[in-house]
Write a protein that holds these residues in place. Structure first.
Motif, PDB file in Angstrom:
ATOM      1  N   HIS A  40      -4.532   0.070  -2.044  1.00 46.10           N
ATOM      2  CA  HIS A  40      -5.862   1.269  -2.900  1.00 46.10           C
ATOM      3  C   HIS A  40      -6.835   2.302  -1.700  1.00 46.10           C
ATOM      4  O   HIS A  40      -7.075   3.399  -2.404  1.00 46.10           O
ATOM      5  CB  HIS A  40      -7.267  -0.278  -3.102  1.00 46.10           C
ATOM      6  CG  HIS A  40      -6.563  -0.660  -4.452  1.00 46.10           C
ATOM      7  ND1 HIS A  40      -6.903  -0.589  -5.099  1.00 46.10           N
ATOM      8  CD2 HIS A  40      -6.271  -2.048  -4.648  1.00 46.10           C
ATOM      9  CE1 HIS A  40      -6.454  -0.843  -6.804  1.00 46.10           C
ATOM     10  NE2 HIS A  40      -6.054  -2.538  -5.947  1.00 46.10           N
ATOM     11  N   SER A  41      -6.700   2.040  -0.674  1.00 46.48           N
ATOM     12  CA  SER A  41      -7.261   2.667   0.013  1.00 46.48           C
ATOM     13  C   SER A  41      -6.578   4.137   0.772  1.00 46.48           C
ATOM     14  O   SER A  41      -7.043   5.042   0.696  1.00 46.48           O
ATOM     15  CB  SER A  41      -8.101   2.296   1.794  1.00 46.48           C
ATOM     16  OG  SER A  41      -6.550   2.297   2.517  1.00 46.48           O
ATOM     17  N   VAL A  42      -4.636   3.904   0.436  1.00 45.50           N
ATOM     18  CA  VAL A  42      -4.349   5.040   0.322  1.00 45.50           C
ATOM     19  C   VAL A  42      -4.209   5.710  -0.614  1.00 45.50           C
ATOM     20  O   VAL A  42      -4.683   7.165  -1.057  1.00 45.50           O
ATOM     21  CB  VAL A  42      -3.165   4.905   0.153  1.00 45.50           C
ATOM     22  CG1 VAL A  42      -1.353   5.765   0.795  1.00 45.50           C
ATOM     23  CG2 VAL A  42      -2.628   4.144   2.260  1.00 45.50           C
ATOM     24  N   ILE A  43      -4.036   5.221  -2.070  1.00 39.86           N
ATOM     25  CA  ILE A  43      -4.262   5.653  -3.321  1.00 39.86           C
ATOM     26  C   ILE A  43      -5.469   6.381  -3.142  1.00 39.86           C
ATOM     27  O   ILE A  43      -5.326   7.409  -3.966  1.00 39.86           O
ATOM     28  CB  ILE A  43      -4.130   4.339  -4.538  1.00 39.86           C
ATOM     29  CG1 ILE A  43      -3.403   3.887  -4.192  1.00 39.86           C
ATOM     30  CG2 ILE A  43      -4.323   5.033  -5.866  1.00 39.86           C
ATOM     31  CD1 ILE A  43      -2.271   3.720  -5.257  1.00 39.86           C
ATOM     32  N   GLU A  44      -6.965   5.815  -3.635  1.00 35.45           N
ATOM     33  CA  GLU A  44      -7.983   6.132  -4.035  1.00 35.45           C
ATOM     34  C   GLU A  44      -8.720   7.625  -2.335  1.00 35.45           C
ATOM     35  O   GLU A  44      -9.453   8.475  -2.507  1.00 35.45           O
ATOM     36  CB  GLU A  44      -9.119   4.959  -3.606  1.00 35.45           C
ATOM     37  CG  GLU A  44      -8.817   3.649  -4.834  1.00 35.45           C
ATOM     38  CD  GLU A  44      -9.598   3.004  -4.779  1.00 35.45           C
ATOM     39  OE1 GLU A  44     -10.810   3.479  -3.920  1.00 35.45           O
ATOM     40  OE2 GLU A  44      -9.594   2.289  -5.542  1.00 35.45           O
ATOM     41  N   ARG A  45      -7.890   7.728  -1.882  1.00 32.08           N
ATOM     42  CA  ARG A  45      -8.443   8.302  -0.390  1.00 32.08           C
ATOM     43  C   ARG A  45      -7.278   9.743  -0.239  1.00 32.08           C
ATOM     44  O   ARG A  45      -7.421   9.992   0.863  1.00 32.08           O
ATOM     45  CB  ARG A  45      -9.121   7.885   0.504  1.00 32.08           C
ATOM     46  CG  ARG A  45     -10.590   6.722   0.206  1.00 32.08           C
ATOM     47  CD  ARG A  45     -10.852   6.492   1.656  1.00 32.08           C
ATOM     48  NE  ARG A  45     -11.991   5.448   1.405  1.00 32.08           N
ATOM     49  CZ  ARG A  45     -11.872   4.351   1.368  1.00 32.08           C
ATOM     50  NH1 ARG A  45     -10.801   3.604   1.751  1.00 32.08           N
ATOM     51  NH2 ARG A  45     -12.739   3.021   0.822  1.00 32.08           N
ATOM     52  N   SER A  46      -6.385   9.639  -1.430  1.00 34.60           N
ATOM     53  CA  SER A  46      -5.351  10.801  -1.124  1.00 34.60           C
ATOM     54  C   SER A  46      -5.160  11.071  -2.037  1.00 34.60           C
ATOM     55  O   SER A  46      -5.062  11.146  -3.307  1.00 34.60           O
ATOM     56  CB  SER A  46      -4.583   9.975  -0.473  1.00 34.60           C
ATOM     57  OG  SER A  46      -4.226   9.164   0.427  1.00 34.60           O
ATOM     58  N   GLU A  57      -7.510   0.421   6.404  1.00 32.81           N
ATOM     59  CA  GLU A  57      -8.117   1.563   5.520  1.00 32.81           C
ATOM     60  C   GLU A  57      -8.385   2.952   5.924  1.00 32.81           C
ATOM     61  O   GLU A  57      -8.626   2.720   6.978  1.00 32.81           O
ATOM     62  CB  GLU A  57      -9.303   0.198   5.627  1.00 32.81           C
ATOM     63  CG  GLU A  57      -9.113  -1.167   4.975  1.00 32.81           C
ATOM     64  CD  GLU A  57     -10.880  -1.356   4.886  1.00 32.81           C
ATOM     65  OE1 GLU A  57     -11.444  -1.173   4.449  1.00 32.81           O
ATOM     66  OE2 GLU A  57     -10.774  -2.897   5.088  1.00 32.81           O
ATOM     67  N   CYS A  58      -7.695   3.150   5.411  1.00 29.53           N
ATOM     68  CA  CYS A  58      -7.985   4.789   5.135  1.00 29.53           C
ATOM     69  C   CYS A  58      -9.078   5.322   4.678  1.00 29.53           C
ATOM     70  O   CYS A  58      -9.913   4.941   3.526  1.00 29.53           O
ATOM     71  CB  CYS A  58      -6.585   5.452   4.277  1.00 29.53           C
ATOM     72  SG  CYS A  58      -5.052   5.316   5.110  1.00 29.53           S
ATOM     73  N   THR A  59      -9.638   5.893   5.274  1.00 33.02           N
ATOM     74  CA  THR A  59     -11.242   6.794   4.898  1.00 33.02           C
ATOM     75  C   THR A  59     -10.403   8.002   4.656  1.00 33.02           C
ATOM     76  O   THR A  59      -9.756   9.007   4.423  1.00 33.02           O
ATOM     77  CB  THR A  59     -11.376   6.477   5.995  1.00 33.02           C
ATOM     78  OG1 THR A  59     -11.255   7.799   7.697  1.00 33.02           O
ATOM     79  CG2 THR A  59     -12.379   5.599   6.574  1.00 33.02           C
ATOM     80  N   LEU A  60     -12.176   8.805   4.325  1.00 32.95           N
ATOM     81  CA  LEU A  60     -12.173   9.632   3.606  1.00 32.95           C
ATOM     82  C   LEU A  60     -11.598  11.271   4.597  1.00 32.95           C
ATOM     83  O   LEU A  60     -11.978  11.467   4.962  1.00 32.95           O
ATOM     84  CB  LEU A  60     -13.009  10.654   2.702  1.00 32.95           C
ATOM     85  CG  LEU A  60     -14.022  11.295   1.976  1.00 32.95           C
ATOM     86  CD1 LEU A  60     -13.304  11.850   0.645  1.00 32.95           C
ATOM     87  CD2 LEU A  60     -14.700  11.717   1.526  1.00 32.95           C
ATOM     88  N   GLY A  61     -10.507  11.597   3.497  1.00 35.23           N
ATOM     89  CA  GLY A  61     -10.003  12.991   4.115  1.00 35.23           C
ATOM     90  C   GLY A  61      -9.237  13.195   5.938  1.00 35.23           C
ATOM     91  O   GLY A  61      -8.894  13.634   6.275  1.00 35.23           O
ATOM     92  N   TRP A  62      -8.658  11.659   5.335  1.00 33.46           N
ATOM     93  CA  TRP A  62      -7.184  11.146   6.480  1.00 33.46           C
ATOM     94  C   TRP A  62      -6.025  12.010   6.449  1.00 33.46           C
ATOM     95  O   TRP A  62      -5.140  11.879   7.774  1.00 33.46           O
ATOM     96  CB  TRP A  62      -6.832   9.545   6.166  1.00 33.46           C
ATOM     97  CG  TRP A  62      -6.308   9.157   5.214  1.00 33.46           C
ATOM     98  CD1 TRP A  62      -6.732   9.171   3.994  1.00 33.46           C
ATOM     99  CD2 TRP A  62      -4.808   8.973   5.082  1.00 33.46           C
ATOM    100  NE1 TRP A  62      -5.692   8.802   2.909  1.00 33.46           N
ATOM    101  CE2 TRP A  62      -4.513   8.702   4.001  1.00 33.46           C
ATOM    102  CE3 TRP A  62      -3.767   8.635   6.433  1.00 33.46           C
ATOM    103  CZ2 TRP A  62      -3.125   8.269   3.431  1.00 33.46           C
ATOM    104  CZ3 TRP A  62      -2.642   8.245   5.909  1.00 33.46           C
ATOM    105  CH2 TRP A  62      -2.257   8.213   4.770  1.00 33.46           C
ATOM    106  N   LEU A  63      -4.894  12.110   5.596  1.00 33.85           N
ATOM    107  CA  LEU A  63      -4.287  12.806   5.312  1.00 33.85           C
ATOM    108  C   LEU A  63      -4.377  14.529   5.101  1.00 33.85           C
ATOM    109  O   LEU A  63      -2.653  14.565   5.662  1.00 33.85           O
ATOM    110  CB  LEU A  63      -3.917  12.423   3.716  1.00 33.85           C
ATOM    111  CG  LEU A  63      -2.249  12.960   3.533  1.00 33.85           C
ATOM    112  CD1 LEU A  63      -1.363  11.596   4.537  1.00 33.85           C
ATOM    113  CD2 LEU A  63      -2.394  12.500   2.030  1.00 33.85           C
TER     114      LEU A  63
END
Length: 326
Positions: A136-142, A212-218
């Motif tokens: 979910h963290s990948v999907i929502e913050r990418s 858990e990926c955060t905002l602007g990670w990608l």
């Protein structure tokens, strides 16, 4: 009589909502008592209908503290995955996280045309909540245009909830999620190679199953590869407490190195690197070696340098292997 009829409708509706609330409370107070042999088939559906509440357990990366009367049960569950499963299961699969970036990073502008990526995640008997929270963290913050797909590689898990329940759950997600199954336990490296071979993105991004990926990670990872396709880019690795699941920002003042026993270590960023960047901590750090499990790499370049060594058996060897290949 008409007023009496309205009252009956209101009472009936209220009673229905009360019963639903009671059911949800009872279910989630008991769900940690489920053992691995039982399929927690209701869990995904119930998680999906619960709206995100920043005051809920673990929201904004806050710690989850287990009451004293539940700590014996907590200790038993800890043994399953070597982290506080009771705390993890109480946190929403799409929990909110703080924006931990430096102020200068928040205002950076990246090219509109960036390569897309496949995110490859290997798991073996991973907990439901940590695995799905990663997804979910990948999907929502990418940005959707940059996320080609997520590839989950199951390295011969035995837990029932990681089979049909997981397949049914990911079918409903808004991003393509593939699940590949290794026929026998093969180890992290061979499983990653299987995922990379089946992926289709221009860039391959490897992540662990409890991130858990955060905002602007990608965007900054892909932007560096767009500048030079032979650049291999690692994110700053933040910390999630295995005890409380508190999310803590990692340091941007360390980089990867190794000692003469060939053990990967984190070392302070040297002054020469700070001088090269003219003190601007938002610029990327050049590092001698890297953590071999969380990085983005151009697909064709990954193949040119020989990918991973498929004969690698010992955990941690990929840190130095990938660095030396690059």
């Amino acid at each position: 009589m008409r007023r009496f009829g309205y009252c009956r409708v209101v009472l009936a509706t209220s009673l229905l909502w009360v019963l639903l609330d009671v059911f949800l409370l009872l279910y989630f107070s008991e769900c940690n008592k489920c053992d691995d042999s039982k399929e927690r088939s209701l869990l995904p559906a119930l998680r999906a209908v619960i709206s995100r509440n920043q005051e809920g357990p673990g929201e904004m990366g806050r710690a989850v503290l287990i009451p004293k009367e539940e700590q014996e049960k907590m200790k038993e569950l800890f043994k399953i995955n070597q982290f506080n499963l009771m705390a993890s299961d109480r946190i929403a699969l799409n929990r909110s996280l703080p924006d931990v970036r430096l102020d200068g990073c928040k205002t950076k502008v990246y090219p509109e045309e960036l390569p897309n990526t496949s995110v490859v995640i290997v798991f073996h008997n991973e907990a439901w909540s940590t695995l799905l929270r990663t997804v979910h963290s990948v999907i929502e913050r990418s940005p959707p245009r940059l996320l080609a797909e997520i590839v989950l590689v199951d390295d011969a898990s035995e837990r029932e909830f990681l089979k049909a329940s997981l397949e049914n759950y990911v079918k409903k997600l808004e991003v393509s999620v593939k699940i590949l199954r290794m026929e026998q336990r093969s180890g992290l490296i061979r499983a990653r190679l299987r995922g990379a071979a089946a992926s289709k993105g221009q860039v391959i991004t490897f992540l662990d199953a409890h991130c858990e990926c955060t905002l602007g990670w990608l965007e900054p990872l892909l932007a560096r590869i767009k500048e030079d396709r032979k650049t291999v880019v690692c994110p700053i690795i933040d910390v999630i407490s295995d005890d409380t699941f508190e999310y803590m920002a990692g340091s941007d003042m360390t980089y990867g190195g190794f000692n003469w026993k060939l053990n990967f270590r984190w070392y302070p960023v040297p002054q020469r690197e700070m001088d090269r960047r003219k003190g601007d901590r938002t610029l990327p750090v050049r590092t001698p070696t890297m953590a071999g499990g969380l990085f983005s790499i151009d697909r064709s370049y990954f193949e040119e340098i020989g990918t991973y060594d498929a004969g690698m058996d010992i955990w941690g060897g990929e840190n130095l292997e990938m660095s030396f290949r690059v």
